[in-house]
Motif scaffolding. Structure first.
Motif, PDB file in Angstrom:
ATOM      1  N   ILE A 158      -4.392   8.495   2.658  1.00  0.00           N
ATOM      2  CA  ILE A 158      -4.203   9.773   1.954  1.00  0.00           C
ATOM      3  C   ILE A 158      -5.525  10.126   1.295  1.00  0.00           C
ATOM      4  O   ILE A 158      -6.383   9.255   1.112  1.00  0.00           O
ATOM      5  CB  ILE A 158      -3.075   9.688   0.900  1.00  0.00           C
ATOM      6  CG1 ILE A 158      -3.364   8.569  -0.120  1.00  0.00           C
ATOM      7  CG2 ILE A 158      -1.723   9.488   1.562  1.00  0.00           C
ATOM      8  CD1 ILE A 158      -2.370   8.492  -1.253  1.00  0.00           C
ATOM      9  N   PRO A 159      -5.733  11.384   0.912  1.00  0.00           N
ATOM     10  CA  PRO A 159      -6.985  11.756   0.238  1.00  0.00           C
ATOM     11  C   PRO A 159      -7.154  11.018  -1.083  1.00  0.00           C
ATOM     12  O   PRO A 159      -6.192  10.510  -1.671  1.00  0.00           O
ATOM     13  CB  PRO A 159      -6.823  13.264   0.014  1.00  0.00           C
ATOM     14  CG  PRO A 159      -5.827  13.705   1.033  1.00  0.00           C
ATOM     15  CD  PRO A 159      -4.879  12.554   1.197  1.00  0.00           C
ATOM     16  N   GLU A 160      -8.379  10.969  -1.540  1.00  0.00           N
ATOM     17  CA  GLU A 160      -8.680  10.299  -2.805  1.00  0.00           C
ATOM     18  C   GLU A 160      -7.912  10.926  -3.965  1.00  0.00           C
ATOM     19  O   GLU A 160      -7.410  10.237  -4.847  1.00  0.00           O
ATOM     20  CB  GLU A 160     -10.187  10.377  -3.068  1.00  0.00           C
ATOM     21  CG  GLU A 160     -10.619   9.799  -4.396  1.00  0.00           C
ATOM     22  CD  GLU A 160     -12.082  10.076  -4.681  1.00  0.00           C
ATOM     23  OE1 GLU A 160     -12.492   9.904  -5.828  1.00  0.00           O
ATOM     24  OE2 GLU A 160     -12.816  10.462  -3.745  1.00  0.00           O
ATOM     25  N   ASP A 161      -7.828  12.241  -3.967  1.00  0.00           N
ATOM     26  CA  ASP A 161      -7.088  12.962  -5.005  1.00  0.00           C
ATOM     27  C   ASP A 161      -6.043  13.830  -4.309  1.00  0.00           C
ATOM     28  O   ASP A 161      -6.220  15.024  -4.128  1.00  0.00           O
ATOM     29  CB  ASP A 161      -8.055  13.822  -5.835  1.00  0.00           C
ATOM     30  CG  ASP A 161      -7.371  14.461  -7.029  1.00  0.00           C
ATOM     31  OD1 ASP A 161      -6.264  14.009  -7.394  1.00  0.00           O
ATOM     32  OD2 ASP A 161      -7.943  15.407  -7.607  1.00  0.00           O
ATOM     33  N   PRO A 162      -4.911  13.231  -3.885  1.00  0.00           N
ATOM     34  CA  PRO A 162      -3.981  13.947  -3.010  1.00  0.00           C
ATOM     35  C   PRO A 162      -3.205  15.046  -3.706  1.00  0.00           C
ATOM     36  O   PRO A 162      -2.893  14.962  -4.906  1.00  0.00           O
ATOM     37  CB  PRO A 162      -3.026  12.831  -2.545  1.00  0.00           C
ATOM     38  CG  PRO A 162      -3.027  11.855  -3.682  1.00  0.00           C
ATOM     39  CD  PRO A 162      -4.437  11.873  -4.207  1.00  0.00           C
ATOM     40  N   GLU A 163      -2.899  16.087  -2.968  1.00  0.00           N
ATOM     41  CA  GLU A 163      -1.975  17.124  -3.411  1.00  0.00           C
ATOM     42  C   GLU A 163      -0.564  16.713  -2.996  1.00  0.00           C
ATOM     43  O   GLU A 163      -0.371  15.777  -2.206  1.00  0.00           O
ATOM     44  CB  GLU A 163      -2.349  18.469  -2.772  1.00  0.00           C
ATOM     45  CG  GLU A 163      -3.749  18.963  -3.093  1.00  0.00           C
ATOM     46  CD  GLU A 163      -3.893  19.399  -4.544  1.00  0.00           C
ATOM     47  OE1 GLU A 163      -2.853  19.675  -5.178  1.00  0.00           O
ATOM     48  OE2 GLU A 163      -5.039  19.458  -5.025  1.00  0.00           O
ATOM     49  N   THR A 164       0.426  17.433  -3.513  1.00  0.00           N
ATOM     50  CA  THR A 164       1.812  17.130  -3.171  1.00  0.00           C
ATOM     51  C   THR A 164       2.030  17.180  -1.660  1.00  0.00           C
ATOM     52  O   THR A 164       2.679  16.300  -1.076  1.00  0.00           O
ATOM     53  CB  THR A 164       2.763  18.121  -3.866  1.00  0.00           C
ATOM     54  OG1 THR A 164       2.567  18.045  -5.281  1.00  0.00           O
ATOM     55  CG2 THR A 164       4.217  17.791  -3.560  1.00  0.00           C
ATOM     56  N   ALA A 165       1.464  18.202  -1.032  1.00  0.00           N
ATOM     57  CA  ALA A 165       1.641  18.355   0.414  1.00  0.00           C
ATOM     58  C   ALA A 165       1.066  17.172   1.182  1.00  0.00           C
ATOM     59  O   ALA A 165       1.615  16.764   2.221  1.00  0.00           O
ATOM     60  CB  ALA A 165       0.994  19.655   0.887  1.00  0.00           C
ATOM     61  N   ASP A 166      -0.039  16.599   0.687  1.00  0.00           N
ATOM     62  CA  ASP A 166      -0.636  15.436   1.352  1.00  0.00           C
ATOM     63  C   ASP A 166       0.326  14.247   1.331  1.00  0.00           C
ATOM     64  O   ASP A 166       0.476  13.526   2.329  1.00  0.00           O
ATOM     65  CB  ASP A 166      -1.944  15.044   0.658  1.00  0.00           C
ATOM     66  CG  ASP A 166      -2.997  16.132   0.730  1.00  0.00           C
ATOM     67  OD1 ASP A 166      -3.103  16.771   1.785  1.00  0.00           O
ATOM     68  OD2 ASP A 166      -3.707  16.326  -0.265  1.00  0.00           O
ATOM     69  N   LEU A 167       0.976  14.044   0.173  1.00  0.00           N
ATOM     70  CA  LEU A 167       1.898  12.921   0.061  1.00  0.00           C
ATOM     71  C   LEU A 167       3.150  13.134   0.911  1.00  0.00           C
ATOM     72  O   LEU A 167       3.654  12.199   1.536  1.00  0.00           O
ATOM     73  CB  LEU A 167       2.292  12.699  -1.396  1.00  0.00           C
ATOM     74  CG  LEU A 167       1.209  12.124  -2.321  1.00  0.00           C
ATOM     75  CD1 LEU A 167       1.783  11.847  -3.709  1.00  0.00           C
ATOM     76  CD2 LEU A 167       0.613  10.856  -1.749  1.00  0.00           C
ATOM     77  N   VAL A 168       3.650  14.363   0.932  1.00  0.00           N
ATOM     78  CA  VAL A 168       4.839  14.647   1.746  1.00  0.00           C
ATOM     79  C   VAL A 168       4.528  14.382   3.218  1.00  0.00           C
ATOM     80  O   VAL A 168       5.323  13.755   3.930  1.00  0.00           O
ATOM     81  CB  VAL A 168       5.307  16.101   1.542  1.00  0.00           C
ATOM     82  CG1 VAL A 168       6.444  16.431   2.517  1.00  0.00           C
ATOM     83  CG2 VAL A 168       5.785  16.317   0.107  1.00  0.00           C
ATOM     84  N   GLU A 169       3.373  14.839   3.667  1.00  0.00           N
ATOM     85  CA  GLU A 169       2.985  14.618   5.066  1.00  0.00           C
ATOM     86  C   GLU A 169       2.876  13.127   5.364  1.00  0.00           C
ATOM     87  O   GLU A 169       3.330  12.650   6.414  1.00  0.00           O
ATOM     88  CB  GLU A 169       1.647  15.299   5.346  1.00  0.00           C
ATOM     89  CG  GLU A 169       1.166  15.145   6.781  1.00  0.00           C
ATOM     90  CD  GLU A 169      -0.163  15.827   7.018  1.00  0.00           C
ATOM     91  OE1 GLU A 169      -0.699  15.700   8.135  1.00  0.00           O
ATOM     92  OE2 GLU A 169      -0.677  16.489   6.088  1.00  0.00           O
ATOM     93  N   ALA A 170       2.287  12.358   4.429  1.00  0.00           N
ATOM     94  CA  ALA A 170       2.142  10.923   4.630  1.00  0.00           C
ATOM     95  C   ALA A 170       3.505  10.232   4.625  1.00  0.00           C
ATOM     96  O   ALA A 170       3.754   9.307   5.412  1.00  0.00           O
ATOM     97  CB  ALA A 170       1.243  10.330   3.547  1.00  0.00           C
ATOM     98  N   GLU A 211       4.898   3.532  -2.278  1.00  0.00           N
ATOM     99  CA  GLU A 211       3.946   3.183  -3.336  1.00  0.00           C
ATOM    100  C   GLU A 211       2.627   3.891  -3.072  1.00  0.00           C
ATOM    101  O   GLU A 211       2.064   3.788  -1.974  1.00  0.00           O
ATOM    102  CB  GLU A 211       3.716   1.676  -3.397  1.00  0.00           C
ATOM    103  CG  GLU A 211       2.728   1.275  -4.490  1.00  0.00           C
ATOM    104  CD  GLU A 211       2.398  -0.204  -4.478  1.00  0.00           C
ATOM    105  OE1 GLU A 211       2.013  -0.731  -5.538  1.00  0.00           O
ATOM    106  OE2 GLU A 211       2.526  -0.841  -3.408  1.00  0.00           O
ATOM    107  N   VAL A 212       2.125   4.602  -4.080  1.00  0.00           N
ATOM    108  CA  VAL A 212       0.833   5.271  -3.978  1.00  0.00           C
ATOM    109  C   VAL A 212      -0.246   4.339  -4.496  1.00  0.00           C
ATOM    110  O   VAL A 212      -0.158   3.822  -5.616  1.00  0.00           O
ATOM    111  CB  VAL A 212       0.812   6.579  -4.785  1.00  0.00           C
ATOM    112  CG1 VAL A 212      -0.585   7.194  -4.762  1.00  0.00           C
ATOM    113  CG2 VAL A 212       1.819   7.560  -4.220  1.00  0.00           C
ATOM    114  N   ARG A 213      -1.254   4.115  -3.678  1.00  0.00           N
ATOM    115  CA  ARG A 213      -2.425   3.353  -4.066  1.00  0.00           C
ATOM    116  C   ARG A 213      -3.659   4.200  -3.784  1.00  0.00           C
ATOM    117  O   ARG A 213      -3.564   5.228  -3.102  1.00  0.00           O
ATOM    118  CB  ARG A 213      -2.499   2.034  -3.290  1.00  0.00           C
ATOM    119  CG  ARG A 213      -1.438   1.022  -3.703  1.00  0.00           C
ATOM    120  CD  ARG A 213      -1.742  -0.332  -3.114  1.00  0.00           C
ATOM    121  NE  ARG A 213      -0.858  -1.371  -3.615  1.00  0.00           N
ATOM    122  CZ  ARG A 213      -1.015  -2.658  -3.366  1.00  0.00           C
ATOM    123  NH1 ARG A 213      -2.024  -3.062  -2.594  1.00  0.00           N
ATOM    124  NH2 ARG A 213      -0.181  -3.542  -3.846  1.00  0.00           N
TER     125      ARG A 213
END
Length: 399
Positions: free
Chosen positions: A359-371, A301-303
Motif C-alpha cells: 500500500i502507499p506510504e500514506d494511504p487514502e481510504t480508497a487505497d486500503l479498500v482496494e488492497a 492489519e495495517v503496517r
C-alpha cells in the motif's frame, strides 16, 4: 442530555477558530502546505537510493554543483567527530587536499563510497531511512571494505533519521538533521547555480518535512499545542476516526459476504463469517483475551507500506481442543508447515495463514479498500469459510 448553552458552544467555536488560524500560520511559516517540490513530484521521499545518489552528487567535487569541496569536507568532519575511533582527525580533514577525491554510489554494495587519496582514507556511508540494519550488515560491509581496499584506512558512518547506533561499534553515526545542517552551511559559503540552489532547497524542505523535522518546527508545534490544548482535545474527541475503520466499513458494505465485525482498532480490524457462529458446540474462546467467543478469526492489519490479512486461532479454554483445531487447520490450509507445538506463550495465538500486499506510504481510504479486496480475493481461493466450518462441525465441543 440537556442541550449545551449557547455561550458554551460559542466558546468552543472560538477555540477551534483560534487553532485553525495557528495551524494556517504554521503551514505558511514552515511551508507545510507546500507547492511544487521536485522530490515530492518524483515520489522519492523514502527511497534510500535516491537520497544516496543526490547526497553523493553534492559531495562529489567533480560534479557541476558549485559547492566545490565544502559539503564533502563538512560531512567528513562531521563523520570524524561522531566516530568512536576515527582513523583521521578533524584537523586532517580541514587541511586535506580533496581535489582527487572519487565518490561512488552503490559500489561494492555500499550506498556511498568516498576515496580520499590525500588521507589514504576510504569513507563509506550506509544510508537507512525506513528499513532496519540487517543481521551483521555493518560488520560484513566493514570487513568487505578492508579486504578490497587494503591500501586505505576505513571509516564507516551509519546515516539514519535519528542518528541510530548500528550493531557494529566500529562504525560512526550521523543523523539526517546534522547532514542537512552541513548542507545549509555549504550553500551559504558557496556561489551555486540557480538550478542547484533551487534543487537543494527542495531537498532540504523535503527532509525537514518528511524525515527529520527541524527543531524550529518542533518548538512551534509544542507552542501551538500548549496554547490550544483544549481545542486539540475537542478535535481528538469528536473528529478522529482511523483510516482503517473507514476502509473496513466500506469493505464490509461492498457486497453481501456474510461477514460480521468483532473489533476495529487503529490499525487492526477483526471479523468472521456469521455462519461460523451457528456451528453447534464450537470450542469456546477466552473472551477476555479474544474479540469473540468463536476461536477462529480473520483480521486486517495495517503496517508501513503493507496490508496483511490473517487467519488466526485465538485462546481456547480447552487446551487439548485448541491443539486439535490448530493442527486441523494447518493440515488443510498449509500442509507443508510444521504442526504447531507448545511455545512460551502457552499457544495463546496461532496464525494459520497470512496474505500481504503493498500500500502507499500514506494511504487514502480508497487505497486500503482496494488492497482489502485484493487480499480477500486471494483468501477466498483457499476456502477459509468452508474449511473452518467443516473442521469445527466434524469435531464439536462436547462440553
Amino acid at each position: 442530555m440537556a442541550a449545551e448553552p449557547d455561550g458554551g458552544l460559542r466558546d468552543r467555536e472560538e477555540l477551534l477558530l483560534a487553532l485553525i488560524e495557528a495551524l494556517r500560520n504554521l503551514e505558511r511559516d514552515f511551508k507545510l502546505a507546500t507547492g511544487f517540490n521536485v522530490f515530492d513530484a518524483l515520489a522519492i521521499a523514502r527511497q534510500e537510493i535516491r537520497h544516496s545518489r543526490f547526497l553523493a552528487f553534492l559531495m562529489d567535487p567533480a560534479s557541476p554543483h558549485g559547492l566545490g569541496f565544502a559539503f564533502l569536507r563538512g560531512i567528513l568532519s562531521l563523520a570524524v567527530a561522531e566516530h568512536p575511533d576515527p582513523p583521521v582527525s578533524r584537523l586532517d580533514v580541514a587541511i586535506a587536499d580533496l581535489a582527487a577525491c572519487i565518490v561512488h554510489c552503490e559500489r561494492d554494495h555500499f550506498d556511498i563510497t568516498v576515496e580520499v587519496p590525500s588521507l589514504q582514507l576510504l569513507f563509506v556511508i550506509e544510508n537507512k531511512i525506513d528499513a532496519a540494519e540487517s543481521d551483521e550488515q555493518l560488520s560484513k560491509y566493514r570487513q568487505l571494505a578492508i579486504s578490497r581496499y587494503r591500501d586505505h584506512r576505513f571509516m564507516g558512518t551509519f546515516l539514519t533519521p535519528s542518528g541510530y547506533d548500528g550493531e557494529d561499534d566500529n562504525w560512526g553515526t550521523m543523523g539526517y538533521a546534522a547532514a542537512i545542517a552541513e548542507l545549509k552551511l555549504a550553500l551559504q559559503s558557496a556561489s551555486v547555480p540557480a538550478e542547484v540552489a533551487m534543487t537543494a532547497a527542495h531537498y532540504i524542505e523535503l527532509v525537514e518535512r518528511k524525515i527529520v523535522p527541524s527543531q524550529a518546527l518542533i518548538d512551534a508545534c509544542k507552542r501551538i499545542y500548549q496554547q490550544h490544548r483544549t481545542a486539540f482535545d475537542l478535535v481528538v474527541q469528536h473528529g478522529q476516526e482511523p483510516i482503517l475503520a473507514q476502509a473496513f466499513d466500506q469493505f464490509m458494505q461492498a457486497s453481501d459476504r456474510g461477514l460480521s465485525s468483532t473489533a476495529v482498532r487503529s490499525n487492526t480490524a477483526f471479523f468472521l463469517f456469521e455462519d461460523w457462529l451457528k456451528i453447534p458446540g464450537f470450542p469456546q474462546a477466552d473472551r477476555k483475551r479474544w474479540t469473540s467467543t468463536f476461536p477462529v478469526l480473520m483480521w486486517f492489519e495495517v503496517r508501513p507500506k503493507r496490508l496483511h490479512l490473517r487467519l488466526e486461532v485465538g485462546p481456547i479454554v480447552d487446551v487439548v481442543k485448541r491443539t486439535s483445531v490448530v493442527q486441523g487447520l494447518q493440515s488443510r490450509l498449509d500442509p507443508d508447515k510444521p504442526l504447531a507445538r507448545g511455545n512460551s506463550k502457552g499457544n495463546t495465538y496461532t496464525r494459520i495463514a497470512t496474505f500481504r500486499t503493498s500500500i502507499p506510504e500514506d494511504p487514502e481510504t480508497a487505497d486500503l479498500v482496494e488492497a482489502m479486496e485484493k487480499l480477500w480475493k486471494e483468501a477466498q481461493r483457499h476456502k477459509w469459510r468452508e474449511v473452518v466450518h467443516l473442521l469445527l462441525t466434524a469435531a464439536p465441543d462436547e462440553e
